[in-house]
Design an enzyme around this catalytic site. Structure first.
Site, short mmCIF file in Angstrom:
data_model
loop_
_atom_site.label_atom_id
_atom_site.label_comp_id
_atom_site.label_asym_id
_atom_site.label_seq_id
_atom_site.Cartn_x
_atom_site.Cartn_y
_atom_site.Cartn_z
N GLY A 1 -7.32 30.99 73.48
CA GLY A 1 -7.58 32.17 74.28
C GLY A 1 -9.01 32.65 74.11
N ALA B 1 2.07 32.20 73.59
CA ALA B 1 1.26 31.54 72.56
C ALA B 1 1.91 30.21 72.20
CB ALA B 1 1.16 32.42 71.32
N TYR C 1 5.71 17.94 71.91
CA TYR C 1 5.52 19.20 72.63
C TYR C 1 6.76 19.51 73.48
CZ TYR C 1 3.83 22.36 76.29
OH TYR C 1 3.71 23.39 77.19
N ILE D 1 -9.99 9.99 87.01
CA ILE D 1 -8.55 9.99 87.22
C ILE D 1 -7.96 8.91 86.32
CG2 ILE D 1 -6.69 9.48 88.85
CD1 ILE D 1 -8.42 10.64 91.06
#
Length: 318
Positions: free
Chosen positions: A36, A73, A141, A200
């Site tokens: 942030g 967060a 994740y 890409i």
């Protein structure tokens, strides 16, 4: 309400903070500023420079009399989660539990969780993906996001804490960081504006559901309203009962995204194709019909308009 926004100095979180303040809520931000930015902080919010895993978090709940948490967060870098799954779990799972335990101690009334429609389903067989599609995360994740929803389910069923999980598509818009792997729109847009060559990875035919940050903010406000009204907030049928896909239902290839951004920025240079990234999904886009039915949410900003707004913001920062 007294609302705590974690990650409130980040891309999505800061927009949510602005909207909550406009609606008259008292907003507290907890952010460790690892990703942030202070410039994103709304001065009308009370800011705590703090890790969500910190033992000092209890003081925030106690002193600010937090009634609701909007949790953004997170460790969001998929490749970092693969390299350091323990660190990913510390932030994304232990951080969540720290929030929930402190919430229980101090009378928390609701919890809105930023989940991910891009990682919890794995490689889907049919499109667009509905909330009840089998889960199969292919990264730590993704595992942490799905695990978090199970923890929220437990706290709702056993402790009576109302929650809503919003499974985002690929969120883009102003304030997106062009330096991280998740922000392809910002990365491409900034490079094009500078006359640099975008890369890409793979053949560019990967399909993603790009949803504008303003629409995501509106989803959070509608989720807040649902929690405040206290309607149908017991997830008796499992974690999918209170999960909502937040996307457009449209798959856009990276190649098409490149063409749109080139047209908007006036970029006439070439594109470089790099090696395919290990573990990257081939295609994912989301069915948001449940959000339309139960939250009265539909995306309002189409991709071209959202990209124009994003590019205008990036141009101001050059």
């Amino acid at each position: 309400m007294q609302i705590l926004v974690t990650g409130g100095a980040g891309f999505i979180g800061s927009h949510i903070v602005d909207a909550l303040l406009e609606e008259g809520h008292h907003v507290v931000v907890v952010d460790d500023l690892s990703s942030g930015r202070e410039e994103n902080l709304n001065p009308a919010a009370r800011f705590y420079h703090m890790d969500i895993c910190s033992s000092e978090l209890e003081g925030v709940f106690r002193d600010e009399k937090v009634e609701l948490v909007v949790h953004h967060a997170a460790q969001i870098d998929v490749r970092h989660s693969v390299a350091s799954p323990g660190e990913d779990a510390r932030i994304n799972i232990q951080g969540l539990l720290n929030l929930l335990q402190n919430g229980l101690r101090h009378g928390l009334k609701g919890f809105i969780f930023a989940s991910s429609g891009g990682v919890v389903y794995g490689e889907p067989e049919r499109m667009p993906v509905t909330e009840d599609f089998p889960k199969g995360p292919l990264s730590p994740y993704g595992v942490s996001k799905l695990s978090s929803e199970f923890y929220l389910y437990y706290y709702a069923r056993v402790h009576g804490l109302p929650y809503i999980a919003l499974r985002y598509g690929n969120v883009y818009g102003p304030r997106q960081d062009p330096h991280g792997e998740a922000g392809v729109v910002a990365i491409f847009g900034q490079k094009m504006l500078r006359g640099e060559t975008p890369t890409i990875y793979g053949d560019g035919e990967q399909l993603r559901d790009y949803v504008y940050v303003g629409d995501v903010v509106r989803a959070n406000l509608l989720a807040l309203r649902k929690i405040m009204n206290g309607i149908n907030l017991q997830p008796v049928d499992g974690i999918d009962a209170l999960a909502y896909n937040i996307g457009t239902g449209l798959g856009t290839s990276v190649n098409e995204l490149f063409r749109l951004l080139a047209d908007i920025t006036g970029y006439t240079g070439r594109v470089v194709y790099g090696p395919e990234r290990t573990g990257e999904l081939k295609r994912i886009y989301l069915d948001a019909a449940r959000a339309a039915r139960e939250l009265d949410w539909k995306p309002q900003v189409d991709l071209r308009e959202g990209l124009k707004r994003t590019v205008a913001h990036l141009a101001q920062k050059l």
